[in-house]
Scaffold this active site. Structure first.
Site, PDB file in Angstrom:
ATOM      1  N   SER A  18      38.127  51.199-106.088  1.00  0.00           N
ATOM      2  CA  SER A  18      38.917  50.777-104.931  1.00  0.00           C
ATOM      3  C   SER A  18      38.468  49.397-104.485  1.00  0.00           C
ATOM      4  CB  SER A  18      38.739  51.771-103.783  1.00  0.00           C
ATOM      5  OG  SER A  18      39.264  51.199-102.596  1.00  0.00           O
ATOM      6  N   HIS A  41      42.476  50.709-107.796  1.00  0.00           N
ATOM      7  CA  HIS A  41      43.014  51.414-106.626  1.00  0.00           C
ATOM      8  C   HIS A  41      43.127  50.425-105.462  1.00  0.00           C
ATOM      9  CE1 HIS A  41      43.507  55.155-104.190  1.00  0.00           C
ATOM     10  NE2 HIS A  41      42.869  54.485-103.250  1.00  0.00           N
ATOM     11  N   ASP A  43      44.245  50.000-101.551  1.00  0.00           N
ATOM     12  CA  ASP A  43      44.502  50.731-100.304  1.00  0.00           C
ATOM     13  C   ASP A  43      45.334  49.886 -99.349  1.00  0.00           C
ATOM     14  OD1 ASP A  43      42.999  53.229-100.670  1.00  0.00           O
ATOM     15  OD2 ASP A  43      41.256  51.913-100.792  1.00  0.00           O
ATOM     16  N   MET A  45      46.990  49.782 -95.799  1.00  0.00           N
ATOM     17  CA  MET A  45      46.895  50.440 -94.480  1.00  0.00           C
ATOM     18  C   MET A  45      47.656  49.617 -93.451  1.00  0.00           C
ATOM     19  SD  MET A  45      42.879  51.448 -94.369  1.00  0.00           S
ATOM     20  CE  MET A  45      41.975  51.969 -95.838  1.00  0.00           C
ATOM     21  N   HIS A  74      47.714  53.065-103.017  1.00  0.00           N
ATOM     22  CA  HIS A  74      47.559  54.187-102.085  1.00  0.00           C
ATOM     23  C   HIS A  74      48.059  53.721-100.723  1.00  0.00           C
ATOM     24  CE1 HIS A  74      44.485  56.960 -99.812  1.00  0.00           C
ATOM     25  NE2 HIS A  74      45.734  57.329 -99.611  1.00  0.00           N
ATOM     26  N   MET A  76      48.703  54.136 -97.093  1.00  0.00           N
ATOM     27  CA  MET A  76      48.375  54.870 -95.865  1.00  0.00           C
ATOM     28  C   MET A  76      49.198  54.229 -94.763  1.00  0.00           C
ATOM     29  SD  MET A  76      44.338  55.132 -96.691  1.00  0.00           S
ATOM     30  CE  MET A  76      44.505  53.882 -97.958  1.00  0.00           C
ATOM     31  N   MET A 145      42.413  63.600-100.531  1.00  0.00           N
ATOM     32  CA  MET A 145      41.473  62.771 -99.775  1.00  0.00           C
ATOM     33  C   MET A 145      40.213  63.577 -99.478  1.00  0.00           C
ATOM     34  SD  MET A 145      42.733  59.749 -99.416  1.00  0.00           S
ATOM     35  CE  MET A 145      41.389  59.174 -98.373  1.00  0.00           C
ATOM     36  N   ASP A 183      39.697  60.895-103.663  1.00  0.00           N
ATOM     37  CA  ASP A 183      39.469  59.586-103.046  1.00  0.00           C
ATOM     38  C   ASP A 183      38.610  59.731-101.802  1.00  0.00           C
ATOM     39  OD1 ASP A 183      39.598  56.996-102.135  1.00  0.00           O
ATOM     40  OD2 ASP A 183      41.748  57.026-101.690  1.00  0.00           O
TER      41      ASP A 183
END
Ligand code: DX5
Ligand code: ZN
Length: 233
Positions: A18, A41, A43, A45, A74, A76, A145, A183
């Protein structure tokens, strides 16, 4: 004996570093530093679905142009029906969104797949898996998660491994075909229990980018997962 490598119990573990734990001023270099990783990966957000803000589509587009490693986005974020498909159109390999963020996960998955990516469903530590087992037929990956989403460097929550076991059994029996991904808090100390529970793909942020040699950390995590797991070779 042909095609033995396609048997589920002979798969190699996948390691997905990540970049949340990387230096955001040097992201292209940081992706080059994880040579040998299976997926990178990323993220995303939005400061609404989670209490943190990272990066969005324009940065992902630039990252895609800077690496050949398949990208695991990913999301979020709120409203994945609106925001998820463009990540697939941009060229992400897998686009995962949260079950808690939408009332219509199947149509989001279909839109992601229609745009050319694999579709992933993620569930937070407190979200049960049972209500989603049926719809996982419309997904390619399940992201369990093992920390509360929002921040790297948190401690692994072992209770989520029961959900991994549930998914593993359904994959092994042929009822589902998802890649089981975990994760949060994955390190040399926790990857073995996750592998034993049935994880296929391991996201690791601080354990990779906190190491002196991130590529060597990826290789070491993969060896540890393979050695600990009954379903990975
Ligand atoms: C947390 C993110 C994770 C995070 C993992 O919300 O989804 O991907 O980067 O970081 P570590 O491996 O440090 O727990
Ligand atoms: Zn993540």
């Amino acid at each position: 004996m042909s095609e033995v490598t396609s048997l589920p119990n002979l798969r190699n573990p996948l390691i997905a570093p990540s970049i949340l734990a990387a230096d955001f001023a040097r992201l292209a270099d940081e992706m080059a530093a994880i040579e040998g990783a299976d997926w990178v990966h990323v993220d995303v957000m939005d400061a609404h679905f989670v209490p943190n803000l990272t990066l969005g589509l324009p940065v992902v587009q630039s990252l895609l142009a800077a690496t050949d490693i398949p990208m695991d986005c990913h999301l979020m974020i709120e409203d994945p029906a609106r925001w998820a498909p463009p990540y697939a159109e941009a060229g992400a390999y897998n686009v995962t969104f949260h079950a808690e963020a939408t009332d219509d996960p199947i149509s989001v998955a279909r839109d992601i797949r229609a745009a050319g990516a694999r579709a992933g469903l993620s569930i937070k530590p407190g979200t049960p898996i049972e209500p989603y087992l049926e719809i996982l037929r419309d997904f390619d990956t399940l992201l369990v998660m093992s920390v509360e989403p929002g921040f790297g460097g948190q401690s692994f929550i072992p209770e989520v491994l029961a959900k991994v076991g549930t998914a593993r059994r359904l994959v092994d029996s042929g009822e589902l075909t998802v890649v089981v991904e975990i994760d949060g808090g994955i390190s040399a100390d926790t990857i073995e229990m996750a592998a034993e529970a049935g994880v296929d793909c391991f996201v690791a942020g601080s354990a990779v980018y906190g190491a002196d040699d991130p590529a060597a950390a990826v290789a070491a995590l993969r060896r540890a997962a393979a050695a600990a797991s009954p379903h990975l070779g």
